[in-house]
Design a protein around this motif. Structure first.
Motif, PDB file in Angstrom:
ATOM      1  N   ARG A  19       0.824  -1.209   0.000  1.00 35.29           N
ATOM      2  CA  ARG A  19       0.000   0.000   0.000  1.00 35.29           C
ATOM      3  C   ARG A  19       0.865   1.270   0.000  1.00 35.29           C
ATOM      4  N   THR A  21       3.464   2.012  -1.487  1.00 33.67           N
ATOM      5  CA  THR A  21       3.981   2.428  -2.798  1.00 33.67           C
ATOM      6  C   THR A  21       2.998   3.337  -3.531  1.00 33.67           C
ATOM      7  N   ASP A  22       1.786   3.483  -2.983  1.00 31.86           N
ATOM      8  CA  ASP A  22       0.764   4.322  -3.618  1.00 31.86           C
ATOM      9  C   ASP A  22       0.165   5.303  -2.616  1.00 31.86           C
ATOM     10  N   ALA A  25      -1.315   8.202  -4.649  1.00 30.32           N
ATOM     11  CA  ALA A  25      -2.356   7.803  -5.599  1.00 30.32           C
ATOM     12  C   ALA A  25      -3.641   7.357  -4.912  1.00 30.32           C
ATOM     13  N   HIS A  26      -3.528   6.595  -3.832  1.00 28.21           N
ATOM     14  CA  HIS A  26      -4.709   5.967  -3.237  1.00 28.21           C
ATOM     15  C   HIS A  26      -5.206   6.637  -1.964  1.00 28.21           C
ATOM     16  N   GLY A  31      -4.603  12.226  -5.383  1.00 30.73           N
ATOM     17  CA  GLY A  31      -4.729  10.928  -6.030  1.00 30.73           C
ATOM     18  C   GLY A  31      -6.086  10.706  -6.676  1.00 30.73           C
ATOM     19  N   TRP A  57      -0.160  13.295   1.685  1.00 34.47           N
ATOM     20  CA  TRP A  57       0.470  11.973   1.683  1.00 34.47           C
ATOM     21  C   TRP A  57       1.454  11.841   2.847  1.00 34.47           C
ATOM     22  N   LYS A 416       0.130  -2.676 -11.623  1.00 36.39           N
ATOM     23  CA  LYS A 416       1.255  -2.554 -10.699  1.00 36.39           C
ATOM     24  C   LYS A 416       1.132  -3.542  -9.544  1.00 36.39           C
ATOM     25  N   TRP A 420      -4.308  -1.959  -7.609  1.00 34.00           N
ATOM     26  CA  TRP A 420      -4.622  -1.275  -8.864  1.00 34.00           C
ATOM     27  C   TRP A 420      -5.521  -2.143  -9.742  1.00 34.00           C
TER      28      TRP A 420
END
Length: 503
Positions: A19, A21-22, A25-26, A31, A57, A416, A420
């Motif tokens: 998780r 790594t994003d 984004a998430h 994001g 973030w 990824k 995703w």
């Protein structure tokens, strides 16, 4: 239970690593799911999330580090009950922050932590065990152990009962359709896919394994052998899933969940082997500790932490607290069973909406509809068609290579990670249409953040839809444009307009 604690903590650490790594984004406002969109479309008023206190973030990173610290403490068994509580709260929090990337394994992971709040899974293989000493007995029975076993059974019973389509119960084509999904197809699945008769047998084997195997957990005689059989079959079952279908951490979570069912004979064998291993490395560890001890003394670092012991409870108070806890767990277990019965559509046991607040608040809500009632058949792959200012068409999904409509060699490799992949699956649903512009604009922004990328004047999120057909028929893909977005252009001044003061 101690072995399950270690495995669950390890899976949570792996989940945090994936998780993290994003983070942007998430979980951030920059994001695919900003907080105002979460609150408008996905939020349940009874759910709580510390991750929703900020859209930065950096704040998410701090919360992830706290969850990782709790999981490490859980792994080594340091203040185990507190570590379990902290890890559970933060796990629920991160799951509530972005429901668009959740999967069935997430439900099981948080339920394992919830029931473990009432289990002594820190009494062995832990720092707490060294501090507290050996317990009076190595077996344990309570309402929480019953809840844990019933929960494992419910996972498989409900997923079987929800598989109501003919392809599971009569036709035997469900595994064929599952392996037809290129977005989840693993190399092992490619090997099995051509054999229709084998896939039919595997379909019925899967359905009846999920439906019948949990009954082994409630046979009152020869418990050791039934438990060993259950754990062995479950490990083979989920290992087979992991080799054929891309399911993220789902198979690891399920494999960790059944370790608490191992009988004494298995644990005695493990203890003997662990003890033998400890005999081998203990002299080396003692030597290393002797080397660093003078340095620790020089730094005045204590080798032992003092622990304040609470005043001992009287036997009467301990008995009262134990019974209150068992009663509370029994009530929650009844609620969970009721929730699951309602999920398989039993009208006589219908749970009305006002009664669901407890499930949402403590996240004991659950649904085990894996590939149910039928296997998803809207297969295909994405093309992120970016048009440059020079008129070229580049596929952002393939690092800016020229757009091609040929099917990729591995659709699964385009994702990824499983988070995703799950997001892209939810992106297709018409009910989730609100999420499409945010993903499109996020892709544009991160593309333009790289100065080596040519500027885009337009981006189309294209889905090449390929419906799974029976009998190995290969359909012609159809091009569906799910979203179109364009970067904002600076407004041109209107020289003919009147001054602001006159407008």
């Amino acid at each position: 239970m101690a072995l399950m604690r270690i495995a669950v903590a390890a899976v949570i650490l792996l989940d945090i690593g994936i998780r993290s790594t994003d983070l942007e984004a998430h979980y951030s406002n920059m994001g695919v799911l900003p907080l105002h969109v979460l609150y408008q479309y996905c939020w349940n008023p009874y759910q709580l999330s510390l991750h929703a206190i900020s859209g930065l973030w950096q704040v998410q990173a701090i919360l992830f580090l706290l969850e990782a610290a709790g999981a490490v403490a859980l792994l080594v068994g340091y203040h185990t009950r507190l570590a379990t509580l902290v890890t559970w709260v933060l796990l629920v929090s991160v799951q509530n922050r972005n429901p668009l990337i959740g999967q069935g394994g997430d439900d099981l992971l948080r339920m394992l932590l919830f029931w473990a709040l009432f289990l002594p899974w820190g009494r062995f293989y832990s720092r707490d065990a060294r501090r507290l000493g050996p317990p009076e007995k190595v077996t344990y029975f309570s309402a929480a152990t019953v809840a844990y076993i019933v929960q494992i059974a419910l996972v498989y019973w409900c997923t079987a009962l929800l598989k109501s389509a003919p392809e599971w119960r009569t036709e035997g084509t469900a595994i064929y359709y599952a392996l037809s999904l290129d977005q989840v197809l693993m190399p092992g699945g490619r090997l099995l896919y051509p054999y229709a008769s084998l896939l039919q047998g595997l379909t019925f084997a899967t359905y009846y394994t999920e439906l019948l195997l949990p009954f082994l957990l409630f046979i009152p005689f020869r418990v050791t052998w039934w438990r060993l059989l259950f754990v062995g079959v479950m490990y083979a079952f989920h290992l087979g899933i992991s080799l054929t279908l891309f399911v993220g951490l789902f198979f690891l979570i399920n494999m960790a969940s059944v370790l608490g069912l191992l009988p004494p004979v298995a644990m005695n064998w493990l203890d003997r082997n662990l003890h033998t291993g400890a005999q081998r490395w203990r002299p080396w560890a003692t030597e290393q500790l002797a080397r660093v001890r003078p340095h620790l003394r020089r730094l005045q670092l204590p080798l032992r932490l003092s622990v304040e012991h609470n005043l001992p409870l009287t036997e009467g108070r301990r008995f009262l607290l134990r019974n209150v806890r068992n009663a509370a767990v029994a009530v929650v277990l009844g609620y969970v069973v009721w929730w699951n019965l309602d999920s398989v559509n039993n009208p006589s046991l219908y749970m009305s909406q006002p009664l669901r607040w407890f499930g949402y608040l403590f996240r004991v809500d659950q649904h085990w509809g894996m590939f149910a009632p039928a296997v998803f058949k809207d297969d295909g792959w994405y093309i992120l068609d970016g048009t440059t200012t020079a008129g070229q068409h580049l596929d952002l999904y393939r690092d800016g290579q020229p757009v091609t409509y040929a099917k990729p060699a591995s659709v699964m490799a385009l994702h990824k990670n499983d988070r995703w992949r799950k997001y892209s699956e939810n992106y297709l649903f018409v009910s989730n249409e609100y999420m499409r512009p945010y993903y499109c604009n996020y892709l544009l922004r991160i593309w333009h953040e790289n100065p080596t990328h040519p500027p885009l004047r337009r981006l189309e999120v294209v889905y090449m839809k390929e419906i799974s057909l029976p009998n190995y028929q290969v359909p012609k893909p159809t091009r569906e444009v799910l979203c179109i977005c364009e970067p904002e252009q600076p407004a041109k001044p209107n020289l003919n307009s009147a001054p602001d003061s006159a407008q």
